[in-house]
Structure formats: C-alpha cells, structure tokens
Design an enzyme around this catalytic site. Structure first.
Site, short mmCIF file in Angstrom:
data_model
loop_
_atom_site.label_atom_id
_atom_site.label_comp_id
_atom_site.label_asym_id
_atom_site.label_seq_id
_atom_site.Cartn_x
_atom_site.Cartn_y
_atom_site.Cartn_z
CG ASP A 256 -2.20 0.86 0.90
OD1 ASP A 256 -2.13 1.66 -0.05
OD2 ASP A 256 -3.20 0.76 1.62
C1 BGC Z 1 -5.05 3.22 0.23
C2 BGC Z 1 -5.23 2.21 -0.88
C3 BGC Z 1 -5.07 2.88 -2.23
C4 BGC Z 1 -3.73 3.56 -2.28
C5 BGC Z 1 -3.45 4.21 -3.62
C6 BGC Z 1 -3.82 4.07 0.05
O1 BGC Z 1 -3.82 5.14 0.93
O2 BGC Z 1 -5.00 2.55 1.46
O3 BGC Z 1 -6.48 1.60 -0.76
O4 BGC Z 1 -5.23 1.94 -3.25
O5 BGC Z 1 -3.69 4.55 -1.28
O6 BGC Z 1 -4.23 5.29 -3.85
#
Ligand code: BGC
Length: 758
Positions: free
Chosen positions: A284
């Site tokens: 993530d």
């Molecule tokens: C989130 C994810 C997301 C990623 C990219 C993160 O803060 O937890 O769900 O896909 O950002 O945007």
C-alpha cells in the site's frame, strides 16, 4: 524417531514447494527479457510512483518522475491525471529507455470511474451479484478508455467496526457475501481475457485483516487468532484470488506482530504456497517505509524484509529502489529474489498485452464513446435504487404521491458535492444529480419547498478536517436559528417533510474514523424540530457506514438509508421515494444501538452464559446493564413497500452423508400491495463441533421478484463446503452432527429445519 519425522516433514514441504513452482507456466518472452536485464533495470520494475497532478491519495507525492522513468527506475505509475500524460510517460518508457519496457498505469476505481456508482457498502446492500459485476465491467470499460490498465480494487476487507471510515469501501461484515462480491468484481474487471482493452488487472486489497484494526482507528494494529482469521476474515481475499485476481495489495496493519508488507507467512506461505496465487503483490501507499515506524528497522532492513517476504512492488516508498542493490552486495537479499519479483511484474504487463502494444489502452477515440454514456448512467441509477435500504416506514407514508406538496429540507438535499461518496477520485461532482434535481426530474408536478434547515455540522474545526477534497461541509453564513426557521416555514406550507440528512462524503472513508457515529447535533436539532411540527417526516439518510440512530428510530419518522448513491443520486432517491422502484436493499453490516456495543454482528458466538434472549437482562449472564444485546438493526435487514411471508421450510434429506449437498426449500409469498424483490437469506448453525461455533452463519441467498399476491418456492443448495470450517489445526473440515437451517428476510430469521451430517 524425531530426526526421521523432521526429515519427512522437510521432504514433504520440499515436494509441495517444488510442485507449486512447477505448476507455474513460465512465459518465454518474459524469460528472454529477464536475461537481458541488468540488476538496476530489474529493481526499477519494482518501483511504483505517483507523479501528482491527479487527486493525491496519500501524504507523499513522488519527485523527478520523468527522470526516473528515463533511467529505467519505474515499473508503473498511478494517479496520473489524463490519458495525454499517460501517453507522454509511456513514450519515455518505451522510446527512451534501454529495453523499452512499458509502464503499468494504476488507479483507484473503487465504485466506478466517471460513472460513479454507490459506495461499495451501498452496492453490497443490493445483494445483486449480476448488477455488481456489471458495475465493475463498466468501471473497467471507462477506465481503460482513459488509459488505465490496473485497478486498486476490489477492497474486500471484512469489517465489523462502523467506527472505521473505510467500512464504506467494502462489502460489510460477512465472509460468505463478501466472497460472492469479491468474485463478481474480479470477473467484472478482468473479464476472460486481459488483453481485451476493455478489461484491466484487479488488485485485491488490503491483504490482510485491515478491517479488524483496533478501535476502528485507521492504520491501527490487528491481533487475531489464526482460527478467527481463517473462519471469518480471509475468505473474500481467497475468493478473489480463486477468481483469478492478477494482483494483491498489502495492508497497513500488522498480522501476528509483523506488518503485512513484510509478512512472509502471509505473502508467501499462505498466499502463494497454500492458495496458489501466481500474480504480483504491491505494497500500500508507503506501507514499506511505514515498517520503520512500526518498529522493524531502517529502510534498508524493512525493504529486504519485504522482498524476502514476497512483496514485488513498492508503492511510492522507493525503499526497493534505494536499498536493494546495497542489500544484495551485503548478502541480505539474493538476486533470485529480485528476479522473481521482477518476473511477476513483467508477467502482468505481458498478460495485458503491453509488450505487443504499449499503447493498447491509449486510444483517443474511446473516451467520448465509452465514458459516462447514457447506458452507463442508467446502470448507476439502477444500482443506486437497489442499494437503498428502507429502515422504517411509519404509517406506510412512503411511497409519496408525485403530486405531493413536499418540504425538501436538510443539508444534503441540495448538495452535489456529497453525492459521489468517498473514494471517488476519478468522478466529478459536477456530474452528480442532487436530490432536489432528482425530485424535480421524477415528480415535475410535485410542489417542492426547499430549505437547507441546518449545516451538516456547525463545528468549523471539524469541517476543516472533512473538507480535504473540497467543500463537503459548507457552513452557511446564515445562523443555525435562521436555517431552522426557514425549514419550519417550508414544513408549514407542505403536506410532508423529506429531510436529507447524515454524513458528508468525507466523514467516512480513509483516515475518517469516528468515535461518535451518530447524526451530528446540528441535524438532530433540525430533525426533532421537524417532527414537532406534526407533519409526517421522511428521513433520507446518507452515510458511508452504519450510524447509531436509536433516538431517530424512536421518533415517528420513516427512514430510507441511501448511503452515498453516486452520480445518479437524486434520480434514484426520487425513484424510490415516489415508488417507481420498490426498495429491496438489505443491510450488510449490523447497525449497533450505540458505540459501546461494537463489535456487534450476526454471527456472534453463543458464549457459555448466553443471555435468556437478546432483549432481556439476567445477572451473571453475558449482557449489558444499560443496553440490550440485540443491535438496533440486524445484518440482512431491510423493508419493502410490500411484505413477504415465509413458510414451509424443507430440507431434501434429514441425514446427509459426507460430501453430499443439501437442498433447502421455502415458500415465499408477497402478501402486500406492491410488486417487489426480496433477498431470501439462509443461515446455518453447526450445533456441536470441536471449536465453538458462531451462532448463525450466512450460507446462501437469492434475490427474487414477486408480483403482489405471488408465491414462489425458492430452493437454496448447501454445498458440502458450506458445512465446513477451519478447526484448531486449520484443517478445513465438516464434523458429523446436527445442523440447523434458518431461512428468512434477515439474520433474525426463525423459520427452521434441521439435518444431521453422518
Ligand atoms: C489506500 C489504498 C489505495 C492507495 C493508492 C492508500 O492510501 O489505502 O487503498 O489503493 O492509497 O491510492
């Protein structure tokens, strides 16, 4: 003896690993490419950046992206603002790097691209898998028309904690329903052929257990027994992988004390070895670097740990990019580990057809014909109608007549800004139909007396925290007293009041946890004052989570829960309020009476000292002094303008042999005055087993349409695996003994049949 046993185990484990490795088909083109690649080029493929310019979805934005692409240091980008920019970036990668390896383009298309569908928690309330799949297909068609080929969805985290803002992004509390939705979304995004330019890679997230963070506070820790994980939390991730999800995103939390991003048991032993996952794993947003704050060491140490654990791609953190070469020279990682990770990223590019045509997804003719079409908007309207849950219909006031004199009040009644819901970074609020416009479209002959009535909340400091993506909470220049007077005047002129109240979109979602999940005070005052007028009041309630609404529920009001309905919000709400569509949604997460009851969910265990009933208190029993055990609204709950009667439950065998299926049939009759759809739900109770069973578990459902007066016999098949669970040794088995089956319109279903598993 022990030595022999150890040897046998080693041999057995060795065999499984070898088999897994063998079962994977290598792609000759990728192998040939790998042979040409330098170490730096391989590490470059493991680097995922976001250049800014789109909507930021995290705190850090990557720098010098162009130079990094030119240097062969980037495997993919996400959050790129436009197809033109993607083309420019792809040009650099393909034409200006030594090997011309194309980039992946990722994005968060969580509930629709430009055609924004209801938030996922709302969509799940439709219990309509075909519909959910079609929303994913449309999302894929629209996103790929704009150059995106990798979607950071589905989010399949089971959550039983409505304090957590991200409960809005998933399918609620139940692993059986969550698995069905995970399959529908993965197959919707990916289709049968990833080289088809209307499909994109799915990315199942957040692996794993993110929905179980302590206290519902975002990014917090998780500590859970393996038995609980396997029985209650892991199924939807596995279902997505079994459906062919091409990638997996790790979660921010730790699992068994090791952050998911660096957790070898999770990313290799479970995901690849046990589940046979062959795609690639991405972290993530900076979750790799966050392992430093988790307390696992410096950037070099956590990057090596993550690579060895099975992480292939590092989102934004640049930990792989900046440390792996050093770690290799110091013997902390192996070249084979780097090559394996690179191979998986390249294989995904190959599956998309990017080596044949890096520009396959960049086609200027597509956006105009594929994005936000009338057909797509029609599906968004249908999906929104079906996501709404009728919580209460006082004196059957709903549906309203299209000629009614209506006071349409509340801070969300005329608020295009709050219709799309959280995690709609690719949507545009300007395309959303407000509730007032929807009312005018659907009931042009109604008299609409509009007044805002109150702010969403009056607290400027809280509003500032919520307004990070634009003015969702818009505090009026007029005083709260004036706003209220205007609403009361509108009510006086009208036959009925419709108050559109609840949460602004950014009151749920990422980093939007709340400890008080009631309707904000400013709106409570409005609701109470409206009720005091004596006019019939309908609350159209918007939120990204279950709310605590015990006080409002006790008022003489009707309540239609509409979540954040998406781009067709106003039209869909009006369709239901005026009876063009009879509501059929059912809750997929339990609504607690108060925050102190959390966690409260339908499959809770009996305990050794169960309360006499969930409504009664008894000393020395498992209950509360100050609240009932029952929630305000159970999982699966939702009313219709008509009513349904269940009868004649039957199982096709009373004694079931191991490996046999059981057919459960029931008669369902539409006993009211409207045609309508009902979600027939089947719950199973394993009466005695070697580990404490849940009270009831959802094991089947079917959404059926019944004309008024019509009766249908519905048969739901319990497959042999529906009787299984993970025992203390984590073996997935069914144990002989008695089972009870309940069928009905929610998880309180009491119509019962029994059978015995031999
Ligand atoms: C989130 C994810 C997301 C990623 C990219 C993160 O803060 O937890 O769900 O896909 O950002 O945007």
């Amino acid at each position: 003896m022990n030595v022999l046993k150890t040897l046998l185990i080693v041999l057995a484990v060795g065999t499984t690993t070898a088999l897994t490795a063998q079962s994977k088909q290598q792609i000759p083109e990728v192998e040939a490419l790998l042979k040409k690649m330098t170490l730096e080029e391989k590490i470059g493929q493991l680097n995922l950046l976001t250049p800014g310019g789109g909507v930021a979805t995290g705190a850090v934005v990557s720098e010098n992206v162009e130079a990094k692409i030119k240097a062969g240091n980037v495997g993919g980008l996400f959050g790129v603002a436009s197809p033109e920019k993607m083309k420019m970036a792809q040009d650099i990668a393909v034409k200006n790097t030594r090997l011309g390896i194309p980039l992946l383009f990722g994005s968060d298309i969580i509930h629709g691209y430009k055609t924004t569908f209801p938030i996922p928690l709302g969509l799940s309330s439709s219990w309509d898998m075909e519909l959910i799949k079609s929303t994913a297909q449309i999302a894929a068609k629209e996103a790929t028309a704009d150059g995106i080929n990798w979607n950071f969805s589905p989010m399949v985290d089971i959550s039983r904690d409505p304090r957590w803002g991200r409960i809005s992004e998933g399918a609620g509390e139940d692993p059986f329903l969550g698995s069905a939705i995970a399959r529908a979304m993965v197959t919707g995004y990916q289709g049968d052929d990833l080289t088809d330019v209307n499909t994109m890679l799915a990315c199942v997230k957040h692996f794993a257990l993110y929905g179980a963070i302590e206290g519902g506070r975002d990014y917090n820790s998780v500590d859970m027994s393996r038995v609980k994980m396997f029985n209650q939390y892991l199924a939807p991730y596995k279902a997505a992988i079994d459906a062919g999800a091409a990638s997996v995103m790790t979660s921010f939390n730790d699992v068994d004390g090791i952050p998911a991003t660096g957790n070898k048991w999770l990313l290799t032993d479970l995901l690849r070895e046990q589940w046979g996952f062959e795609g690639f794993v991405v972290s993530d947003y900076t979750s790799l670097n966050e392992m430093i704050a988790h307390g696992l060491g410096d950037l070099q140490a956590v990057s090596a740990l993550a690579l060895k654990a099975g992480l292939d791609m590092d989102m934004v953190g640049e930990g792989f990019l900046s440390t792996l070469k050093k770690s290799l020279s110091e013997g902390k990682v192996t070249e084979a580990e780097i090559t394996n990770a690179c191979r998986r990223v390249l294989e995904a590019k190959y599956k998309l057809g990017l080596f044949n045509n890096p520009y396959a997804y960049i086609d200027e003719t597509r956006p105009a014909k594929d994005i936000l079409t009338a057909e797509n908007r029609a599906v968004a309207r249908k999906a929104a109608q079906r996501s709404f849950v009728l919580l209460k219909n006082e004196n059957n006031i709903l549906p309203l007549k299209k000629s009614a004199k209506i006071a349409l009040v509340g801070p969300l009644a005329d608020s295009q800004n709050n219709m799309l819901g959280t995690w709609a970074p690719t949507g545009d609020v300007k395309n959303a139909i407000s509730i007032i416009d929807g009312f005018k479209n659907v009931a042009p002959n109604a008299t609409i007396n509009y007044a805002k009535g109150s702010n969403i909340l009056d607290d400027e400091a809280m509003a500032a925290k919520i307004n990070v993506f634009g003015p969702r909470v818009d505090i009026s220049k007029e005083s709260p007293e004036t706003l209220l007077e205007e609403a009361l005047a509108a009510a006086q002129k009208s036959d009925v009041v419709v108050a559109v109240v609840g949460e602004a979109t950014e009151m749920s979602g990422e980093a939007a946890s709340r400890t008080d999940i009631s309707i904000p005070q400013a709106q409570k005052k409005l609701i109470n004052a409206l009720v005091a007028t004596g006019k019939p009041v309908v609350l159209v309630l918007m939120s990204g989570r279950p709310l605590t609404i015990s006080e409002e529920f006790d008022l003489p009001v009707s309540i239609l829960q509409v979540w954040h309905p998406g781009v067709e919000a106003g039209n869909a709400v009006a369709d239901v309020v005026f009876g063009d569509y009879n509501p059929s949604g059912k809750l997929t997460a339990t609504w607690p009476r108060n925050v102190g009851q959390i966690p409260v969910y339908h499959s809770m265990k009996n305990t050794g000292r169960p309360a006499p009933t969930s409504e009664e208190f008894q000393k020395f029993r498992s209950n509360y002094l100050d609240a009932k055990n029952s929630p305000l609204l159970p999982f699966g709950y939702g009313l219709s303008y008509t009513s349904f009667k269940y009868s004649d439950i039957k199982v096709d065998k009373n004694v079931v042999a191991s490996g046999e299926a059981v057919n459960v049939s029931v008669k369902v009759q539409n006993t009211g005055n409207f045609d309508g759809e009902e979600v027939v739900q089947l719950y199973l109770r394993d009466v005695v087993r070697s580990i404490t069973p849940p009270g009831k578990q959802l094991k089947g459902f079917e959404k059926v349409f019944l004309k008024k007066g019509e009766t249908k016999t519905i048969t739901i098949t319990l497959k042999p695996e529906d009787l299984k669970f993970y025992n203390s040794n984590l073996e997935f088995i069914a144990e002989p003994g008695d089972f009870e089956v309940f069928v009905g319109g929610d998880s309180d279903a009491s119509l019962k049949a029994t059978f015995e598993l031999k």
